[in-house]
Scaffold this active site. Structure first.
Site, mmCIF file in Angstrom:
data_model
loop_
_atom_site.group_PDB
_atom_site.id
_atom_site.type_symbol
_atom_site.label_atom_id
_atom_site.label_comp_id
_atom_site.label_asym_id
_atom_site.label_seq_id
_atom_site.Cartn_x
_atom_site.Cartn_y
_atom_site.Cartn_z
ATOM 1 N N ASP A 53 -9.916 34.274 -32.019
ATOM 2 C CA ASP A 53 -8.793 33.854 -31.180
ATOM 3 C C ASP A 53 -7.612 33.409 -32.056
ATOM 4 O O ASP A 53 -7.812 32.794 -33.107
ATOM 5 C CB ASP A 53 -9.312 32.677 -30.327
ATOM 6 C CG ASP A 53 -8.328 32.192 -29.299
ATOM 7 O OD1 ASP A 53 -7.532 33.006 -28.787
ATOM 8 O OD2 ASP A 53 -8.372 30.981 -28.976
ATOM 9 N N GLY A 87 -3.833 22.730 -24.513
ATOM 10 C CA GLY A 87 -4.017 21.292 -24.709
ATOM 11 C C GLY A 87 -3.997 20.516 -23.400
ATOM 12 O O GLY A 87 -4.254 21.068 -22.332
ATOM 13 N N HIS A 122 -3.976 32.207 -21.499
ATOM 14 C CA HIS A 122 -4.358 31.127 -22.413
ATOM 15 C C HIS A 122 -4.089 29.790 -21.726
ATOM 16 O O HIS A 122 -3.375 29.721 -20.740
ATOM 17 C CB HIS A 122 -3.536 31.222 -23.704
ATOM 18 C CG HIS A 122 -4.017 32.300 -24.631
ATOM 19 N ND1 HIS A 122 -4.393 32.049 -25.924
ATOM 20 C CD2 HIS A 122 -4.201 33.621 -24.437
ATOM 21 C CE1 HIS A 122 -4.778 33.182 -26.502
ATOM 22 N NE2 HIS A 122 -4.665 34.160 -25.617
ATOM 23 N N GLY A 123 -4.637 28.717 -22.307
ATOM 24 C CA GLY A 123 -4.376 27.388 -21.760
ATOM 25 C C GLY A 123 -5.100 27.156 -20.449
ATOM 26 O O GLY A 123 -4.537 26.604 -19.498
ATOM 27 N N SER A 173 -7.499 25.067 -19.757
ATOM 28 C CA SER A 173 -7.879 23.676 -19.463
ATOM 29 C C SER A 173 -6.799 22.984 -18.645
ATOM 30 O O SER A 173 -5.620 23.038 -19.008
ATOM 31 C CB SER A 173 -8.064 22.892 -20.763
ATOM 32 O OG SER A 173 -9.084 23.456 -21.537
ATOM 33 N N VAL A 186 -10.512 28.933 -22.558
ATOM 34 C CA VAL A 186 -10.709 27.492 -22.338
ATOM 35 C C VAL A 186 -11.205 26.864 -23.639
ATOM 36 O O VAL A 186 -12.204 27.318 -24.207
ATOM 37 C CB VAL A 186 -11.751 27.239 -21.225
ATOM 38 C CG1 VAL A 186 -11.920 25.742 -20.984
ATOM 39 C CG2 VAL A 186 -11.362 27.944 -19.921
ATOM 40 N N THR A 240 -9.745 23.093 -24.870
ATOM 41 C CA THR A 240 -9.538 21.635 -24.870
ATOM 42 C C THR A 240 -10.558 20.886 -24.012
ATOM 43 O O THR A 240 -11.130 19.882 -24.454
ATOM 44 C CB THR A 240 -8.110 21.331 -24.368
ATOM 45 O OG1 THR A 240 -7.187 21.980 -25.246
ATOM 46 C CG2 THR A 240 -7.831 19.839 -24.352
HETATM 47 P P1 13P Z 1 -6.901 25.155 -23.836
HETATM 48 O O1 13P Z 1 -7.345 24.475 -25.090
HETATM 49 O O2 13P Z 1 -5.680 24.534 -23.237
HETATM 50 O O3 13P Z 1 -7.995 25.329 -22.853
HETATM 51 O O4 13P Z 1 -6.449 26.625 -24.273
HETATM 52 C C1 13P Z 1 -7.389 27.418 -24.951
HETATM 53 C C2 13P Z 1 -6.759 28.668 -25.411
HETATM 54 O O5 13P Z 1 -5.889 29.224 -24.794
HETATM 55 C C3 13P Z 1 -7.291 29.238 -26.661
HETATM 56 O O6 13P Z 1 -6.683 30.419 -27.003
#
Ligand code: 13P
Length: 283
Positions: free
Chosen positions: A82, A179, A206-207, A209, A229, A231
């Site tokens: 990733d 995050g 992405h993101g 969480s 996912v 964070t």
């Molecule tokens: P989060 O840490 O916000 O869940 O995002 C993870 C991510 O997109 C890793 O590429």
């Protein structure tokens, strides 16, 4: 059993209207948590290591831990590198045996991102490895700029980017961030719909969480096939570990076990929300 091709997983998700959960792992417990839940939920899953995980644990350790998970698995598992920002780390992933890699040129000017992505696609495809790239920029949830659409993916450029790079999947910036969110994200669904209309390859969010469940499900209905996912898993793991210690755990293993169990429930919940439970057959 071998790692399944990420492309195969994403095309199955695309054809059947769900998203594969892609979870960042950093140690044995997180890797076990992902693999065990995938097995229990009969879900295809993507084990994901980002550069920081690799810096922390070492690429060979993570790769071999993933192989150990695979040895016990009956469900399809892919291994993904990733956010490869350093082409040398991406090359290491390709040659180590990852199913897929992400080359992250999202902070670069458009033409530079195209050039770098094309170079990695050529190298990866020669080894049977597929590639995710990012256009627009998914930033940090705590930084200023959340809900700032100047960094969102331009749908017309997305179509051009995919056509010129030959990339296999595309991460889009539509309002999520990495995050812990300082404010509720507002996803730009119209933009996602436009991107989907011009781009046939699977789209990645992405993101994952902290993004509300109904927003995630709407994004899936508009073409998102993979949700990352990280964070939530790390934070819940740490909180449970600290809590066990505070509650009197005297041995590190007695604190790690509940931490792993909590992490499993976070992963299970995400897999169910993404519609991936029960989708493990037919690969
Ligand atoms: P989060 O840490 O916000 O869940 O995002 C993870 C991510 O997109 C890793 O590429």
């Amino acid at each position: 059993m071998r790692f399944v091709s990420t492309e195969k997983l994403l095309h199955n998700a695309q054809a059947n209207g769900y998203a594969v959960g892609a979870f960042n792992v950093f140690n044995m417990e997180s890797l076990q948590a992902v693999a065990q839940v995938a097995e229990e939920e009969k879900a295809p899953v993507i084990i994901m290591c980002e550069q920081r995980d690799i810096g922390f644990a070492g690429i060979n350790y993570l790769y071999h831990l993933a192989l150990a998970a695979l040895a016990d698995a009956t469900v399809p598992i892919a291994l993904h590198l990733d956010h490869g920002k350093d082409p040398d780390v991406v090359k290491q992933g390709i040659h180590t045996g990852f199913s897929s890699v992400m080359i992250d040129g999202s902070s670069m000017p458009f033409e530079d991102n195209i050039r770098l992505t094309r170079e990695i696609v050529k190298m990866a495809h020669a080894q049977g490895v597929t590639v995710e790239a990012e256009l627009g920029h998914v930033g940090g949830a705590g930084a200023e700029g959340i809900n700032d659409d100047s960094v969102y993916t331009n749908p017309l450029l997305a179509a051009e980017f995919v056509q010129r790079t030959g990339v296999d999947s595309l991460a889009v910036a539509i309002g999520t961030a990495h995050g812990v969110y300082v404010e509720v994200p507002k996803l730009d669904f119209e933009r996602l719909e436009e991107i989907s209309q011009g781009v046939a390859i699977p789209l990645v969010l992405h993101g994952g969480s902290g993004t509300p469940d109904d927003d995630l499900q709407r994004a899936i209905s508009l073409g998102i096939c993979k949700i990352n996912v990280g964070t939530d898993i790390r934070m819940q793991f740490m909180a449970a570990f600290v809590e066990s210690k505070a509650a009197g755990a005297k041995d590190v293993r007695d604190a790690l076990s509940p931490a792993r169990a909590v992490m499993k429930e976070v992963i299970r919940d995400r897999i169910r929300v993404f519609g991936a439970a029960g989708r493990a057959s037919g690969f």
